[in-house]
Write a protein that holds these residues in place. Structure first.
Motif, PDB file in Angstrom:
ATOM      1  N   CYS A 124      -7.855   0.654   1.344  1.00 53.00           N
ATOM      2  CA  CYS A 124      -6.964   1.656   1.919  1.00 53.00           C
ATOM      3  C   CYS A 124      -7.680   3.006   1.883  1.00 53.00           C
ATOM      4  O   CYS A 124      -7.891   3.623   2.912  1.00 53.00           O
ATOM      5  CB  CYS A 124      -5.673   1.699   1.097  1.00 53.00           C
ATOM      6  N   LYS A 153      -6.336  10.904   3.431  1.00 51.55           N
ATOM      7  CA  LYS A 153      -5.152  10.051   3.358  1.00 51.55           C
ATOM      8  C   LYS A 153      -3.883  10.854   3.625  1.00 51.55           C
ATOM      9  O   LYS A 153      -3.543  11.742   2.836  1.00 51.55           O
ATOM     10  CB  LYS A 153      -5.047   9.397   1.969  1.00 51.55           C
ATOM     11  N   HIS A 294      -0.271  -2.765   6.733  1.00 57.94           N
ATOM     12  CA  HIS A 294       0.779  -1.751   6.775  1.00 57.94           C
ATOM     13  C   HIS A 294       2.042  -2.237   7.476  1.00 57.94           C
ATOM     14  O   HIS A 294       3.127  -1.718   7.223  1.00 57.94           O
ATOM     15  CB  HIS A 294       0.250  -0.459   7.414  1.00 57.94           C
ATOM     16  N   GLU A 320      -6.361  -4.637   4.528  1.00 53.57           N
ATOM     17  CA  GLU A 320      -6.966  -3.889   3.422  1.00 53.57           C
ATOM     18  C   GLU A 320      -7.396  -4.812   2.286  1.00 53.57           C
ATOM     19  O   GLU A 320      -6.662  -5.728   1.900  1.00 53.57           O
ATOM     20  CB  GLU A 320      -5.973  -2.841   2.902  1.00 53.57           C
ATOM     21  N   ASP A 331      -1.530   2.273  -1.834  1.00 53.65           N
ATOM     22  CA  ASP A 331      -1.178   0.932  -1.347  1.00 53.65           C
ATOM     23  C   ASP A 331      -1.606  -0.188  -2.295  1.00 53.65           C
ATOM     24  O   ASP A 331      -2.127  -1.221  -1.853  1.00 53.65           O
ATOM     25  CB  ASP A 331      -1.792   0.708   0.047  1.00 53.65           C
TER      26      ASP A 331
HETATM   27 MN    MN Z   1      -3.170   1.734   3.244  1.00 50.82          MN
END
Ligand code: MN
Ligand code: PEP
Length: 356
Positions: A124, A153, A294, A320, A331
Motif C-alpha cells: 500500500c 498517501k 481496495h 497489495e 491498510d
Molecule cells: Mn492501500
C-alpha cells in the motif's frame, strides 16, 4: 362523443404533431446557421434565451401555464445548443466511437490491454527500502514486473502516516532498477509531478482525486502513462469524463481502474462494481484494471474478485502485498503477506480461463 368525433380530433392532433415537428426542425436549421455565423464564439447566450422566453410567455394565451411553456421551450433551446456543438465535442476522445481499436500501453515491455492480463502488485505504502525490495523480489520471482507503492498517501485522518514523499519515490526507483520493474505510484498534487517523473513509470491518480481537475490536466500534459482510479462515489460517466480531462491535454496513455464505490453495504470496504468493467470496455478504448484490495478490503475476497475481474474482461488486476501486513502503516487488514501472495497466484493460475 361519437367514435367518429374522436377520430377527427385525433387526426387533428396528428396533423399538429407534424406541424410541430416541422417547426422545431426548421428552427433547428436556423440555429445551426447561427452556429456557423458564431463559429469560434461562445454559443450559450443566457440574455438572448431570457428575451426569447419572455417574448414567448407574453404571447402565451394558454391553456398551458407559463411555467410549462418555459420548460418545453428550455428543452428546445438546449437541443439547439447541442446541435451547435462541433462533432468532435460530441464523441469524447476516450470513446470507442472516436477510436474503435483498443489502446495498448507499453510499460517496459509489459503490454497492458493487449488481451493478456497484466498484474500490478506491491505494498500500500512505501515504508522502507527493505520492505519494498522484499515484495519486489517475490513479485518478480512470479514473473511479474509492475510494482506499486504509495509515497504520497491520501489518508482519511491527517494524523495517519502520510507517506515518505520523494524519499519513497527514490526507494521505488532504486528497487525497480535493481529488479528491472516498472513503478506505479500515486501523485496527489500537480506540483509533485515534475519531480515524480524522474522516478516513476506510471502516474497513479487516486480515487480521492478523480475529480481534481488541475491534477488531471497536469498529468495529461505529461507523456507518462496515467492509472486513473474511479472516485469513491463517482458514476461511470464522471469516471469517463475524468479520463477525458487527461486525454484532452494530449496524453492518451490512460489505464482505468475500478476500485469499488461507496454504497450502503458494510460487508466489504467498498462495493466492487464489476459491471463497470465491460461498460468501460465498451464505452472507451482504454485498458481497464480492477483493484481487488481496495474494492473488497478483505483478504478472503481477493481471489474470487480477481477471477471475476478477469472473467468479465478486465485487462488486469491490482493487489497489495506486504512482507508483514500486521505491522503495515496503512491498510494492514487487507494486504497479502508473501505466503498468501504465493497462494493467490497459484490459485489464480489454476482457474481454467486465466492465462498468466
Ligand atoms: Mn492501500
Ligand atoms: C492506493 O491504491 O494506494 C489507493 C489509495 O487507492 P484508492 O485511491 O483507490 O483508494
Amino acid at each position: 362523443m361519437s367514435l367518429n368525433e374522436l377520430d377527427q380530433l385525433r387526426n387533428r392532433v396528428d396533423e399538429l404533431n407534424l406541424q410541430l415537428l416541422h417547426a422545431i426542425n426548421e428552427r433547428a436549421k436556423l440555429v445551426q446557421e447561427i452556429g456557423r455565423v458564431k463559429e469560434g464564439l461562445y454559443r450559450y447566450d443566457p440574455v438572448r434565451e431570457r428575451k426569447m422566453l419572455d417574448h414567448i410567455k407574453e404571447n402565451n394565451d394558454g391553456p398551458f401555464e407559463d411555467s410549462t411553456i418555459e420548460h418545453i421551450f428550455k428543452e428546445i433551446f438546449k437541443a439547439g445548443l447541442e446541435l451547435q456543438k462541433d462533432d468532435h465535442r460530441k464523441a469524447l476522445l476516450v470513446s470507442r466511437k472516436k477510436k474503435p481499436e483498443d489502446t495498448v500501453i507499453d510499460l517496459k515491455g509489459e503490454k497492458i490491454g493487449n488481451g493478456n492480463p497484466s498484474f500490478i502488485f506491491g505494498p500500500c505504502a512505501v515504508e522502507s527500502y527493505e520492505q519494498v525490495a522484499t515484495v519486489a523480489k517475490a513479485v518478480k520471482d512470479k514473473g511479474f514486473q509492475l510494482l506499486r507503492g504509495g509515497a504520497y498517501k491520501p489518508r482519511t485522518s491527517p494524523y495517519d502516516f502520510q507517506g515518505l514523499g520523494v524519499e519513497g519515490l527514490k526507494i521505488l526507483k532504486r528497487v525497480a532498477d535493481e529488479y528491472d520493474m516498472a513503478v506505479i505510484s500515486e501523485i496527489v498534487s500537480p506540483n509533485q509531478i515534475e519531480t515524480a517523473l524522474n522516478y516513476i513509470d506510471v502516474i497513479q491518480i487516486g480515487a480521492r482525486n478523480m475529480q481534481n481537475f488541475e491534477l488531471l490536466k497536469a498529468a495529461g500534459a505529461t507523456n507518462k502513462p496515467v492509472l486513473l482510479k474511479r472516485g469513491l462515489a463517482a458514476t461511470i460517466e464522471e469516471f469517463i469524463n475524468a479520463a477525458e480531462y487527461i486525454m484532452s491535454q494530449g496524453n492518451g496513455q490512460i489505464i482505468l481502474c475500478e476500485r469499488g464505490i461507496r454504497t450502503y453495504e458494510r460487508a466489504t470496504r467498498n462495493t466492487l462494481d464489476i459491471s463497470a468493467v465491460p461498460i468501460l470496455k465498451q464505452e472507451t478504448h482504454l485498458p481497464v484494471l480492477v483493484d481487488v484490495t481496495h474494492s473488497t478490503g478483505r483478504r478472503d475476497l481477493l481471489l474470487p474478485a480477481a477471477k471475476a475481474a478477469l472473467a468479465i474482461g478486465a485487462d488486469g488486476v491490482m493487489a497489495e502485498v506486504h512482507p508483514d501486513p500486521a505491522v503495515a502503516l496503512s491498510d494492514s487488514a487487507q494486504q497479502m503477506d508473501l505466503n498468501q501472495f504465493d497462494k493467490f497466484i497459484n490459485d489464480l493460475k489454476s482457474a481454467s480461463f486465466v492465462h498468466i
